[in-house]
Scaffold this motif. Structure first.
Motif, short mmCIF file in Angstrom:
data_model
loop_
_atom_site.label_atom_id
_atom_site.label_comp_id
_atom_site.label_asym_id
_atom_site.label_seq_id
_atom_site.Cartn_x
_atom_site.Cartn_y
_atom_site.Cartn_z
N LEU A 61 34.10 3.84 2.53
CA LEU A 61 35.24 3.78 1.62
C LEU A 61 36.06 2.50 1.80
N GLU A 62 35.44 1.45 2.36
CA GLU A 62 36.20 0.20 2.55
C GLU A 62 36.72 -0.35 1.23
N ASN A 63 35.88 -0.28 0.17
CA ASN A 63 36.28 -0.82 -1.12
C ASN A 63 37.43 -0.04 -1.74
N ALA A 99 49.06 9.38 7.90
CA ALA A 99 48.71 10.62 7.20
C ALA A 99 48.33 10.34 5.75
N GLU A 100 49.09 9.45 5.09
CA GLU A 100 48.80 9.10 3.70
C GLU A 100 47.43 8.42 3.58
N ASN A 101 47.16 7.54 4.52
CA ASN A 101 45.87 6.83 4.52
C ASN A 101 44.71 7.81 4.67
N LEU A 102 44.83 8.74 5.65
CA LEU A 102 43.79 9.73 5.88
C LEU A 102 43.63 10.64 4.66
N ALA A 103 44.76 11.07 4.07
CA ALA A 103 44.72 11.95 2.89
C ALA A 103 44.00 11.25 1.74
N GLU A 129 40.62 12.39 -0.20
CA GLU A 129 40.69 12.56 -1.65
C GLU A 129 39.57 11.77 -2.34
N CYS A 130 39.22 10.62 -1.78
CA CYS A 130 38.16 9.78 -2.35
C CYS A 130 36.80 10.47 -2.33
N LEU A 131 36.66 11.47 -1.47
CA LEU A 131 35.37 12.14 -1.34
C LEU A 131 35.16 13.23 -2.38
N LYS A 132 36.16 13.46 -3.24
CA LYS A 132 36.02 14.48 -4.27
C LYS A 132 34.82 14.14 -5.17
N ALA A 133 34.00 15.10 -5.41
CA ALA A 133 32.82 14.88 -6.26
C ALA A 133 33.18 15.30 -7.68
N GLY A 134 33.16 14.36 -8.59
CA GLY A 134 33.56 14.50 -9.99
C GLY A 134 33.65 15.88 -10.58
N ASP A 135 32.51 16.41 -11.12
CA ASP A 135 32.58 17.66 -11.88
C ASP A 135 32.87 18.87 -11.00
N LYS A 136 32.31 18.85 -9.78
CA LYS A 136 32.41 20.06 -8.96
C LYS A 136 33.80 20.25 -8.38
N LYS A 137 34.62 19.21 -8.44
CA LYS A 137 35.97 19.29 -7.87
C LYS A 137 35.91 19.75 -6.42
N LYS A 138 34.96 19.26 -5.73
CA LYS A 138 34.79 19.71 -4.34
C LYS A 138 34.56 18.50 -3.44
N SER A 139 35.22 18.50 -2.29
CA SER A 139 35.05 17.38 -1.36
C SER A 139 33.73 17.50 -0.61
#
Length: 458
Positions: free
Chosen positions: A109-111, A122-126, A130-140
């Protein structure tokens, strides 16, 4: 490095590689292994969030257990595709900034983070989660954080990393599993109150058995025997390859080296001769006596594998077989205690200070001590001694500091350097048995000092 052609050199090469590189074969602790596997599997499969500590003495196999579990899970496509593994080591990631930078890299997730400004850790980690959310499935995607040398993370400023990881795991903001690995059995006491309240308090202990010499003899045979054609066939039948991109992950060193017996070709006659020879050695009374002595001295598997590695390293064309003499000779070296040898070179005054520390530890159940406490106890003896009277305080302080420099005592973790050195608290890094052995081996020690050392309370 090419595999040697002659059988003795190839045997040495094979056994050394097994002892060094076989990081996925784990023996014993079936319940603990299954517990860790279930924990990681539930995080990946069901999106559960968990936290746990894997604790045990150094060299007992904690990291090998985790590696073995990962080697079992990663070939499963669902686990591999749905899970990210973040490996952090307290010896390398010495502050939260370094740890978060490494975690960002391992999560690819460097980019996403580049150029963004965050108000807090905490904001950085959150944001990363959040970036790991998979589009349609709404699941990390599930994230497994492996924290090696977990106790060192406890010394980070405000324990911010641990607080946020445990907080995410407890509040189920994203499916993560935080697994800490530490040799400190009391590591949970190092956690701040707010961090401890967010930890699941799940602790898994790897405590070695102390009365199973038969298992040690069996381990001797298992590690030194060559793999037969039948065993290789069985291995191939059950072998599950780990995806290549996982093995190439520079941030995940646990699985960098995988031992594969298929890489070595032995003449079946040589394998049979060698294995019979190892069976004969394991049944020899002299060899069993050496293994018994080593087992009584240290039940941990790690040092035993180091002993076998040195034993195997002696093999060559002129000495193609492991002999009883070589085992006895090397066994004597491994049974010796470096700290006891160090005590034999101390002055009489330094030994007296160690005796005073020993008595203090016996009376106060290994509570920490400072120079003034030790000096008071030493003076009680010196005033009634014909040998130790009249030594100046500055000389005694210098002897105390020499003991500290030799790392026979250590300052308490987190102790402030602003405290005057005579009042800085230290803990004893020697066992009472080591002190007693050192005193017995010390030459020309006055009788009254030997007698003082034997008293339980002063």
């Amino acid at each position: 490095m090419p595999v040697p052609q002659n059988e003795s050199d190839r045997t040495r090469y094979f056994l050394k590689n097994r002892l060094l590189s076989d990081v996925t074969s784990f023996r014993g602790y079936d319940i603990e292994w299954k517990h860790i596997r279930d924990l990681l599997f539930r995080t990946a499969e069901n999106g559960e969030s968990n936290s746990a500590l894997l604790l045990g003495p150094r060299g007992c196999g904690k990291t090998t257990l985790v590696t073995s579990v990962l080697a079992d899970l990663l070939p499963e496509k669902e686990f591999y595709k749905n899970t990210l593994i973040v490996y952090l080591n307290g010896l390398i990631h010495t502050d939260d900034r370094l740890a978060l930078k490494s975690a960002t890299s391992q999560m690819n997730l460097e980019n996403a983070v580049d150029g963004k400004v965050f108000g807090s850790f905490a904001e950085n980690l959150a944001f990363l989660l959040e970036c790991l959310k998979a589009g349609d499935k709404k699941k990390s995607k599930s994230v497994i954080f492996l924290l090696e040398e977990f106790d060192l993370f406890c010394s980070h400023h405000n324990q911010t990393l641990l607080y946020n990881l445990f907080d995410v795991a407890q509040s189920a903001q994203a499916p993560i599993c935080v697994l800490g690995i530490s040799a400190r059995l009391d590591v949970i006491e190092l956690l701040e109150k707010r961090v401890k309240s967010r930890f699941s308090h799940r602790q898994i202990f790897l405590l070695p058995k102390e009365n199973d010499i038969d298992e040690r003899i069996m381990l001797f045979k298992t590690l030194l025997k060559l793999t037969t054609a039948k065993e290789i066939s069985e291995h191939n039948k059950n072998y599950k390859p780990i995806p290549l991109e996982v093995l190439q992950n520079r941030e995940l060193p646990l699985l960098r080296r995988i031992f594969n017996p298929n890489d070595y070709n032995f003449n079946s006659k040589w394998v049979s001769q060698w294995n019979k020879h190892i069976d004969l050695l394991a049944s020899s009374r002299s060899v069993i006596a050496v293994l018994q002595n080593m087992y009584e001295y240290d039940v941990i598997e790690g040092p035993f594998k180091s002993f076998l590695f040195e034993l195997v390293s002696q093999l060559d064309e002129t000495n193609p077989w492991i002999t009883v003499d070589s085992i006895q000779s090397l066994g004597q070296h491994f049974e010796s205690d470096d700290k006891v040898s160090l005590l034999c070179g101390l002055s009489v005054l330094e030994l007296c200070l160690l005796i005073a520390m020993k008595h203090h530890s016996e009376i106060y159940d290994r509570d920490p001590f400072n120079f003034e406490m030790v000096l008071t106890r030493y003076n009680k003896f010196a005033n009634s001694s014909s040998t130790m009277q009249g030594i100046e305080r500055s000389v005694i302080l210098k002897a105390y500091e020499h003991i500290k420099n030799l790392e026979l005592i250590a300052p308490l973790t987190g102790a402030t350097s602003k405290v005057q050195k005579e009042y800085q608290l230290h803990r004893l890094l020697l066992t009472y048995g080591q002190i007693n052995q050192g005193l017995q081996k010390s030459q020309n020690l006055p009788t009254e000092i030997s007698q003082w050392a034997q008293r339980s309370f002063v």
